[in-house]
Design an enzyme around this catalytic site. Structure first.
Site, short mmCIF file in Angstrom:
data_model
loop_
_atom_site.label_atom_id
_atom_site.label_comp_id
_atom_site.label_asym_id
_atom_site.label_seq_id
_atom_site.Cartn_x
_atom_site.Cartn_y
_atom_site.Cartn_z
N GLU A 135 -5.35 2.58 -3.67
CA GLU A 135 -5.24 2.49 -5.12
C GLU A 135 -5.11 1.05 -5.63
O GLU A 135 -4.06 0.65 -6.13
CB GLU A 135 -4.06 3.31 -5.64
CG GLU A 135 -4.22 4.79 -5.42
CD GLU A 135 -3.33 5.63 -6.33
OE1 GLU A 135 -2.61 5.06 -7.17
OE2 GLU A 135 -3.39 6.86 -6.22
N GLU A 137 -5.52 11.76 -1.65
CA GLU A 137 -4.24 12.20 -2.22
C GLU A 137 -4.51 13.23 -3.30
O GLU A 137 -5.48 13.12 -4.05
CB GLU A 137 -3.46 11.04 -2.87
CG GLU A 137 -2.83 10.09 -1.89
CD GLU A 137 -2.03 8.97 -2.56
OE1 GLU A 137 -1.55 9.17 -3.70
OE2 GLU A 137 -1.90 7.90 -1.94
C1 BGP Z 1 -0.16 7.36 -5.87
C2 BGP Z 1 0.38 6.55 -4.72
C3 BGP Z 1 1.47 7.20 -3.97
C4 BGP Z 1 2.42 8.03 -4.80
C5 BGP Z 1 1.80 8.86 -5.92
C6 BGP Z 1 2.75 9.18 -7.07
O1 BGP Z 1 -0.44 6.48 -6.91
O2 BGP Z 1 -0.65 6.20 -3.83
O3 BGP Z 1 2.12 6.21 -3.18
O4 BGP Z 1 3.46 7.26 -5.21
O5 BGP Z 1 0.63 8.31 -6.47
O6 BGP Z 1 2.79 8.15 -8.02
P1 BGP Z 1 4.00 7.79 -8.98
O7 BGP Z 1 5.10 7.18 -8.16
O8 BGP Z 1 3.43 6.85 -9.96
O9 BGP Z 1 4.46 9.06 -9.63
#
Ligand code: BGP
Length: 502
Positions: A208, A408
């Site tokens: 990301e 993811e």
């Molecule tokens: C993605 C990341 C993860 C995880 C998830 C939730 O962006 O790759 O590491 O954290 O999303 O995101 P957030 O913490 O913004 O809710």
């Protein structure tokens, strides 16, 4: 036991409800090593044969042991220990203690029927100051993890960068603001590929890019019910437009150079690509004119990230918009940028926007989310499971990658053990089933999605939210480190086992 019958599934979910131990709840005599009941059969709800079922995690969110065995400081250590940055003053010094409990966690994955595991490698464990001499103990940890996974029949898919930049690179060069960090990342990528590609055949480069760049360097905000909510990340900078575009460029250049380094230093045939949170425009109607509008919008929304990674150069429309703030790209770097990837990973959580076709340029009209549009627990997480169909379909029609992985997909939920000890995450179950239904449609139409990694295996250190947001299939009691599979873990296991939406 050759297959898990509906009745046994009911019993198994019931066992979870009774708060039985992980091992008993998930069933002794795990079917994971046996052929799936769907193997070789087609069904309206099946995924293609060989579809890979997995979970994803990241090093900084689960490992803990941040100062152990020579691990260097990362920008997240600094950020998490800066007053006011993390909710409730939490930090990741211990997190899930996975560094010490990885064997137990691999066993847990095996019980869940996981066949592929996407984890990340902490750069500061391998090169504590970002460059220089490698730290043997750090490499050993990941080598042991890979062996443990393979012994459990789980294919490792490491990610090389999930946001934990060595602090030394931030101090010395301003981190991603500098081309030096790009070179350092390529060297680190090549080194890891050399060490692990005897047992690892696929690597993800950076996770990301848009998230760590924009949240870490621009003071990124999302609109929630008409209000702007800040989403900030390490290193917590707010750069002016030209400098921000240069950071964006360095990150995509790092991905291209990392691909070259992995190909050069890894075993012949080692494959790699990015894991990107593609911003997807979803058409209001599945009709050619609307779909075309969604494709145009998706290409524009991702102009500085996935679009440039897949097309090897910036779209003219972006360069015109950026004007004097456009990134400065040398001829040599322009050539590097054009390095093709072997596959792409896309993180899919929500639609970025819904669009209608338009006769005016740029050919689409973005429509606002209604105030009453449903959302999952996180402020940013507007619900739109159909994005799981549209994201791979549009990515495929725009760029024709050889293979797509859903790297993811998941959601946070207000999970608490109920009186019987079980965690009934009905909302995550609903979310996952709906997302999988839409993904199945994409695969049935021939979109080359090769696997699905649920975010995430277990509740973890959720960046700025600390331990306050739970995304896991497995509940973690952070006082005792006890892991308890939730209802959605039972769902995931059954779906993986049947290779189908269940
Ligand atoms: C993605 C990341 C993860 C995880 C998830 C939730 O962006 O790759 O590491 O954290 O999303 O995101 P957030 O913490 O913004 O809710």
């Amino acid at each position: 036991m050759s297959q898990l019958s509906r009745r046994e599934f009911g019993h198994y979910a019931g066992a979870l409800a009774l708060g039985m131990s992980t091992t008993r709840a998930l069933g002794a005599g795990s079917p994971a090593s046996e052929a799936s009941p769907q193997a070789g059969r087609s069904s309206a709800l099946s995924f293609p044969q060989g579809f890979r079922w997995g979970v994803a995690t990241s090093a900084y969110q689960i490992e803990g042991a941040v100062h152990e065995d020579g691990c260097g400081l990362s920008i997240w250590d600094t950020y998490a220990h800066t007053l006011g940055k993390i909710e409730a003053g939490h930090n990741a010094d211990v997190a899930n203690d996975h560094y010490h409990r990885y064997r137990e966690d691999v066993a847990l994955m095996k019980e869940l029927g996981v066949k592929v595991y996407r984890f990340s490698i902490a750069w500061p464990r391998i090169f504590p100051t970002g460059t220089g001499s490698p730290n043997g103990k750090g490499v050993d940890f990941y080598s042991r993890l890979v062996d443990e996974l393979l012994a459990a029949g789980i294919e490792p898919f490491p990610t090389l960068y999930h946001w934990d930049l060595p602090q030394a690179l931030q101090d010395k060069y301003g981190g991603w603001q500098s081309r030096e960090t790009v070179n350092a990342f390529a060297d680190y990528s090549g080194y890891v590929a050399r060490k692990l590609s005897d047992r690892v055949s696929r690597f993800f480069t950076l996770n990301e890019i848009g998230t760590f760049v924009d949240r870490g360097h621009a003071g990124f905000e999302v609109q929630v019910g008409g209000e702007n909510v800040p989403l900030e990340s390490a290193p917590g900078l707010r750069l002016p437009p030209a400098e921000l575009n240069q950071v964006r460029f360095h990150a995509v250049l790092a991905q291209a150079l990392s691909v070259q380094a992995i190909h050069a230093m890894g075993k012949k045939g080692t494959q790699c690509g990015p894991a990107d949170n593609v911003s997807t425009a979803v058409p209001v109607i599945d009709e050619p004119e609307h779909v075309r509008a969604a494709e145009l919008a998706t290409r524009e929304l991702n102009a500085t990230y996935l679009t440039v990674m897949m097309e090897g150069k910036y779209p003219e429309t972006f360069l015109a918009r950026a004007g004097k703030h456009a990134p400065r790209v040398t001829d040599e770097d322009a050539r590097i940028l054009a390095t093709p990837v072997d596959f792409i990973g896309i993180n899919v959580y929500r639609p970025a926007v819904y669009v209608l076709p338009s006769a005016q340029l740029p050919g689409y009209q973005s429509i606002p989310f209604n105030v009453s549009h449903p959302r999952m627990q996180s402020s940013w997480h507007l619900l739109g499971p159909e994005v799981m169909y549209w994201a791979p379909r549009i990515v495929h029609s725009l760029w024709k990658p050889n293979a797509i992985y859903i790297t993811e997909n998941g959601c946070a939920a207000s999970d608490e053990p109920s009186e019987d000890g079980a965690v009934y995450d009905s909302d995550r179950n609903m979310f996952t089933r709906n997302c999988l239904s839409h993904l199945q449609r994409a695969t049935a139409e021939g979109v080359p999605v090769k696997g699905y990694f649920h975010w995430t295996l277990m509740d973890n250190f959720e960046w700025s939210a600390g331990y306050g947001k739970r995304f896991g299939l497995v509940y973690v009691d952070f006082k005792t480190q006890k892991r308890t599979p939730k209802l959605s873990a039972a769902y995931f296991r059954e779906a993986a086992w049947r290779n189908a939406v269940v």
